[in-house]
Write an enzyme that holds these catalytic residues in place. Structure first.
Site, short mmCIF file in Angstrom:
data_model
loop_
_atom_site.label_atom_id
_atom_site.label_comp_id
_atom_site.label_asym_id
_atom_site.label_seq_id
_atom_site.Cartn_x
_atom_site.Cartn_y
_atom_site.Cartn_z
CG HIS B 44 -1.85 1.12 1.32
ND1 HIS B 44 -3.08 1.12 0.72
CD2 HIS B 44 -1.73 2.31 1.95
CE1 HIS B 44 -3.68 2.26 0.97
NE2 HIS B 44 -2.89 3.00 1.71
CE1 TYR B 47 0.67 3.08 -5.55
CE2 TYR B 47 1.70 4.00 -3.61
CZ TYR B 47 0.62 3.91 -4.46
OH TYR B 47 -0.51 4.63 -4.21
CG HIS B 90 -10.98 3.17 2.28
ND1 HIS B 90 -11.62 3.49 3.44
CD2 HIS B 90 -9.66 3.18 2.58
CE1 HIS B 90 -10.74 3.70 4.39
NE2 HIS B 90 -9.54 3.51 3.89
CG ASN B 91 -11.11 -1.57 -3.34
OD1 ASN B 91 -11.82 -0.58 -3.50
ND2 ASN B 91 -10.17 -1.94 -4.20
NE ARG B 111 -7.06 12.43 6.90
CZ ARG B 111 -8.03 11.54 7.07
NH1 ARG B 111 -9.23 11.94 7.38
NH2 ARG B 111 -7.80 10.25 6.94
CD GLN B 235 -8.97 3.57 10.54
OE1 GLN B 235 -8.61 4.70 10.29
NE2 GLN B 235 -8.69 2.55 9.77
N GLY B 528 -2.33 8.91 -8.50
CA GLY B 528 -3.15 7.71 -8.58
C GLY B 528 -2.91 6.82 -7.39
#
Ligand SMILES: Nc1ncnc2c1ncn2[C@@H]1O[C@H](COP(=O)(O)OP(=O)(O)O)[C@@H](O)[C@H]1O
Ligand SMILES: [Mg+2]
Lengths: 80, 735, 237, 80
Positions: B44, B47, B90-91, B111, B235, B528
């Protein structure tokens, strides 16, 4: 039945209410947590069966165990 | 104490990665440091499997102010203003807690935008779910939509466009990609850099808690059926706090009170500290005891990797601290000074007076290994590509087929979704959801931004190279239909496990296709996100690259719209001839088949068509413009009719092709426009000069859509019949 | 004459009201903070839409108890005009300046769409520039716009002419399908007994420019200007 | 503390939960009502004072008397 966010999870509603109470002058307030309250009327032959049903629906629909806990009390309304 | 090796394995660090860490440190890491490396070297954040491929994207251009690498891309939109945008997935969190997963996804991308100093002006989203006949999918769908609205509505940023598709492969691994666009005066740009020795490192926003610990490592592993036990990694979003942070941060930036800003997202404080230091080539020293905690007694590692939402890091000159505190007090927010910027290049963390971690910033932020995974063409590929849809008999009743397509969940009106989003707040939405792209006016400059998000997983599954190209073409074509010039794209690459050679092949091919299209169309990629490991029990999703495109419109009044306008306007088809039923909606809806190859793309033609479309719209030669996508010509015509509440009578161009291919075949570079009869000659001349074919299809008018082929009626449906099919399917299945 | 737009934490239509007043109508306008002690000499007040305090307890509940509300209550008691839009309406009911309560939409979903409302009374300063019965096109965007008050109270409001807007179809018929949130009796806006405090769920500030789809919202601002400014009405409508 | 909608106020959330429970096959369910559950931790010298505080904040902030009722129980967590 009460459904509340797990202790480790941030509870924005609770914090907002807590801050508001404090700013209204309730300095005695230490902490507020906000959850859902559900009243479910159901027919069941006995307490055990009622408890089983409530447990079952709590897990399947009424709460998400990922972030929430639940607890409940049973109350007999009338006998059939 | 558990031994190092066990910890290392739990954290997902390989032996060679461990060796590399030792090399960077020139010693053994302690447990806190191991945790820091593990989150930062997770897929994450680092990369590590995709970096080498992403280098294919063109990332520069005359308008690019900031390409990939910062929190969001920045593009010059004239008059001293810039557009700032980014998309992110946010899968995994949404799969286990749809409302909060989606809400925190929206909060996170928000943000990224105001961190740069930009005022967020629009949200978009791209969603994928399993088929809605399953109650579990309906639960996810409803929860995600509610979560997106819940956060976006509350922070007062309109959600103006998106796309949603339903395929069985997303059943347990839904995709939730959120995009945000912001606007700012160019000179206000702040970067996530911790420069200036002696400057203060300041944390703002929510308290740090245990929720979301290990979020990125969690996000970088395949979902297994029992990942529901990975609880605290989801969260609860706090949009109220999010809104206050926007206002406070923008006020601070506007008044020049901060020299660097970084939001806390994946990998929490660890990421914010090491990235800001590494970008500036400096060091940082912080005291963890000063971090406001939600729970007493959190060990250093937990504080450093917690992903509690709604937190920001600021780099502040000491004399600006007081005015900064004033601003935050005004918004009822607290600040905590954690430490200072130092000269070295190390991030040094203290707790209780002891040093608990000391790591070279660059080694952790940019020092992860870069992998070149193996790539192999999957076994299914040739077999499915060899399938020729035209070997199937053509459908008998085209009326029924069109109604079926209009009423399919993939193509039906998504109004049920977007009426749950506030798409009007800020009173700048001059074209909301429902068109080819949304248009947001920029009051400061008198211009406008158009935006669209597109991707077709089915195409990419059948041919990732073409699929990648098609996604870029469609997203930019949507902008061109509104009259806007594409100025940049951001992309979210949703794939399975890249360590599988077949998955990596899909990834590589898709990226190549996208890159080729970007080169040809002259659109830079300015940011991206990559989301790998979208698999449940080893079944990967379709390779699903999603493209978010942003375009510039000289004046909001110029925008093109889908709707047919007046009786008697001529209906024209511009552009391509390349058509396929491979991977089409017709094949899926009528035959339940996903096979064949999507149409090939002629990128030169695509560019000419888009250039022409923009010109026609801007010069007000056309009354409407609509790009052709899923469902082909018939569906596009139906949409123009429904939006304009006006029928049309058209004749298909004469050809020896099968009627079902001409009606429902899908292919790039095609646009339906309508013109006043007296504008036909000028339009045709421009098309000719632009090297684009033009077919006169017929005339708008009446209350029926009639499509004939050489005067033989193929389709004849009233507006009401089409409307009933197009609207209401979601209400029917969801309520 | 000066307008004041009250900004609570997480108000979010404050900017929109401000833009309309300053840029479209050319009025003097100022933001007033939630913790201000006075109203800075404003002549007309707007409580804008948004999600004050996240609407976490009940919509508008926490904002209604914030410091500036003392001054707002005094201002209203002295006859000063106060317009609450959407969340502002919720704040006014929570503060007891308007009767009734607003809670969860009956279908439980947030709704953002164009609606039509019928002016039920044009005898107050907010609607004076229009005729009773006129239909206005204005958007709504809310999750808690379901207006409730007990039956006998409602009759009382009706009698006093305090019901100012009802949801209707584009021809002005009060039909169920036109009611976006389940409000009792299709009520979209009410005023206080004296007629100087108005709360409404639809957003007039989002219906003030042609490019946004409607200019009907200007009726309200122009009515106020006419009544209090006692001078020529400006703006588009 | 529980805050619930008054009996005469339609409870859309309750009806929705009721319907989805029924459609999941819980036919024994008769009626569901949904409200809010609040946990307020506060410091008070005795039960009476605590009750007074809670009553007071319930009326001033935590419930809206137009549509809601409230009830609460006190629980001693620790003596100071
Ligand atoms: N999740 C969503 N959020 C907001 N708008 C959406 C969403 N899904 C679809 N829309 C809108 O519906 C319209 C049609 O969507 P789509 O079928 O993907 O467009 P296209 O015809 O360009 O392929 C677009 O205007 C899009 O913005
Ligand atoms: Mg399109």
């Amino acid at each position: 039945m009460e459904v509340t966010l797990k202790k480790e999870v941030h509870d924005p509603q609770g914090s907002a209410v807590e801050n508001s109470l404090k700013s209204l002058g309730y300095e005695a307030v230490q902490r507020v947590r906000v959850g859902k309250y559900l009243e479910v009327e159901l027919e069941a032959p006995d307490q055990n069966e009622a408890a089983r049903l409530v447990e079952d629906m709590s897990r399947r629909l009424l709460s998400n165990p990922v972030i929430e806990d639940y607890s409940y009390t049973l109350e007999e309304v009338r006998r059939q | 104490m558990p031994d190092q090796e066990e910890i290392r394995r739990k954290l997902g660090l390989s032996d060679s990665e461990y060796e590399l860490i030792k090399e960077h440190l020139r010693r053994e890491p302690n447990v806190t440091e191991l945790n820091m490396y593990s989150v930062m070297w997770s897929e994450h954040c680092s990369y590590k499997h995709s970096r080498s491929s992403l280098e294919l994207f063109p990332t520069s251009g005359p308008r690019v102010v900031q390409g990939p690498g910062e929190n969001a891309g920045v593009v010059d939109i004239g008059d001293g203003f810039a557009a700032v945008f980014k998309i992110e997935s946010h899968n995994h969190p949404s799969a286990i807690e749809p409302y909060q997963g989606a809400a925190t996804g929206v909060g996170g991308i928000l943000r990224d935008i105001f961190t740069m100093g930009a005022r967020p002006v629009a949200f978009l989203n791209s969603l994928r779910f399993g088929e809605l006949n399953s109650a579990a999918c309906r639960y996810l769908f409803d929860g995600v939509v509610a979560g997106i609205g819940g956060y976006g509505n509350c922070v007062g940023v309109p959600t103006v466009a998106g796309e949603i598709y339903f395929e069985p492969c997303y059943e347990r691994n839904p995709l939730v990609n959120a995009m945000c666009v912001g606007v700012m005066p160019l000179e206000r740009l702040v970067l996530g850099k911790a420069g200036g020795k002696g400057n203060l490192v300041v944390l703002a926003g929510s308290k740090t808690g245990r929720d979301g610990i290990g979020g990125v490592t969690f996000a970088s592993e395949e979902l297994s059926s029992d990942s529901e036990k990975d609880r605290p990694a989801v969260q609860v979003g706090d949009p109220f706090l999010g809104k206050l942070l926007i206002e406070a941060t923008l006020e601070a930036v506007e008044n020049g009170l901060v020299t660097g800003v970084q939001d806390l997202g994946g990998a929490g404080l660890t990421c914010a500290l090491t990235e800001t230091a590494s970008r500036a080539g400096s060091g940082i020293e912080v005291e963890l005891d000063r971090v406001p905690l939600r729970e007493a007694e959190m060990p250093a590692a937990e504080i450093l990797v917690s992903e509690s939402q709604e937190r920001m890091l600021f780099i502040v000159e000491p004399e600006k601290l007081e005015p900064l505190q004033e601003v935050f007090k005004h918004w009822e927010l607290d600040l905590a000074v954690l430490g200072r910027v130092t000269e070295g290049r190390e991030v040094v963390v203290r707790q209780g007076g002891e040093i608990v971690a000391a790591v070279p910033a660059e080694s952790i932020a940019g020092g992860a290994p870069c992998y070149y995974p193996q790539s192999r063409e999957p076994a299914y590929y040739k077999e499915l590509a060899a399938f020729e849809p035209l070997t199937l008999p053509p459908p008998k009743d085209y009326n029924r087929v069109l109604l079926e397509l209009l009423g399919s969940f993939d193509l039906a009106s998504k109004e049920w979704v977007w009426r749950r989003y506030d798409h009007m707040v800020r009173t700048s939405t001059v074209q909301g959801p429902g068109g080819d792209a949304a248009v947001i006016r920029v009051r400061e400059t008198g211009r406008a931004l158009a935006m669209s998000v597109d991707g077709n997983g089915r195409y990419c599954y059948l041919d990732p190279y073409r699929g990648g190209m098609l996604a870029v073409c469609e997203a930019t074509r949507n902008l061109s239909c509104c009259g806007a010039e594409p100025v940049g794209i951001t992309d979210c690459l949703n794939f399975g496990n890249p360590e599988k050679p077949e998955v990596f092949w899909q990834f590589e091919e898709a990226v190549k296709g996208m890159a080729a299209a970007c080169e040809a169309l002259n659109v830079p990629v300015v940011g991206g996100n990559v989301s790998f490991y979208n698999e449940v029990d080893k079944e990967a999703i379709y390779p699903t690259p999603v493209v978010g495109a942003v375009g510039l419109l000289e004046c909001p009044e110029q925008q093109g719209k889908v709707a047919f306008k007046d009786e008697g306007d001529l209906v024209l088809l511009l552009g391509g001839n390349e058509l396929s039923l491979g991977g089409s909606q017709l094949l899926k809806s009528a035959c339940g088949k996903v096979a064949g190859r999507p149409a090939a793309v002629d990128l030169e033609l695509e560019k000419r068509v888009q250039d022409l479309s923009r010109r026609l719209v801007r010069e007000k030669l056309v009354e409407s413009a609509h790009d052709l996508s899923e469902g082909g010509l018939a569906v596009a015509l139906a949409e123009c009719c429904l939006q304009g509440n006006l029928g049309a009578v058209v004749d298909l161009p004469v050809s020896d092709r099968r009627e079902d291919l001409v009606l429902f075949g899908e292919g790039p570079s095609r646009i339906v426009v309508s013109v006043k009869p007296e504008k036909l000659a000028e339009t045709a001349a421009l098309a000719k000069a632009g090297g684009v074919d033009l077919f006169e299809l017929g005339t708008a008018g009446g209350g029926i859509l009639k499509i004939n082929s050489s005067s033989k009626p193929l389709i004849s449906l009233t507006l009401d019949e089409m409307k009933q099919a197009f609207e209401g399917v979601f209400k029917w299945i969801m309520e | 004459m000066k307008w004041g737009v009250v900004v609570f934490p997480a108000s979010n239509c404050d900017l929109d009201a401000y833009h309309l007043l300053r840029d479209v109508l050319g009025e003097k306008v100022e933001y007033i903070r939630h913790d201000a002690a006075t109203l800075a000499g404003c002549d007309l007040l707007i409580l804008p839409g948004g999600f004050t305090y996240g609407d976490y307890l009940r919509p508008g509940a926490i904002a209604a108890r914030s410091p500036v509300m003392g001054a707002v209550v005094d201002f209203a008691a002295g006859g000063g005009p106060v317009l609450g839009i959407c969340n502002g309406f919720q704040v006014l009911t929570e503060a007891g300046l308007l009767p009734g309560a607003l809670y969860r939409n009956s279908h439980l979903q947030f709704r953002c769409l164009e609606t039509y409302v019928r002016i039920e009374s044009s005898s107050i300063p907010f609607t004076g520039a229009a005729e009773t019965g006129k239909v206005l096109k204005m958007p709504v965007a809310h999750g808690d716009g379901n207006y409730y008050l007990p039956e006998e109270k409602r009759l009382e409001l009706e009698e006093n002419g305090q019901i100012i807007f009802r949801y209707c179809d584009f021809e002005g018929n009060i039909v169920r399908e036109a009611n976006p949130n389940g409000s009792v009796d299709s009520i979209a806006g009410v005023c206080n007994r004296a007629g100087n405090v108005l709360g409404m769920m639809p957003h007039p500030e989002r219906a003030g420019e042609k490019i946004l789809g409607s200019e009907d919202g200007l009726v309200i601002f122009n009515s106020l200007l006419e009544f209090y400014g006692n001078r020529e009405v400006r703006g588009g409508a």
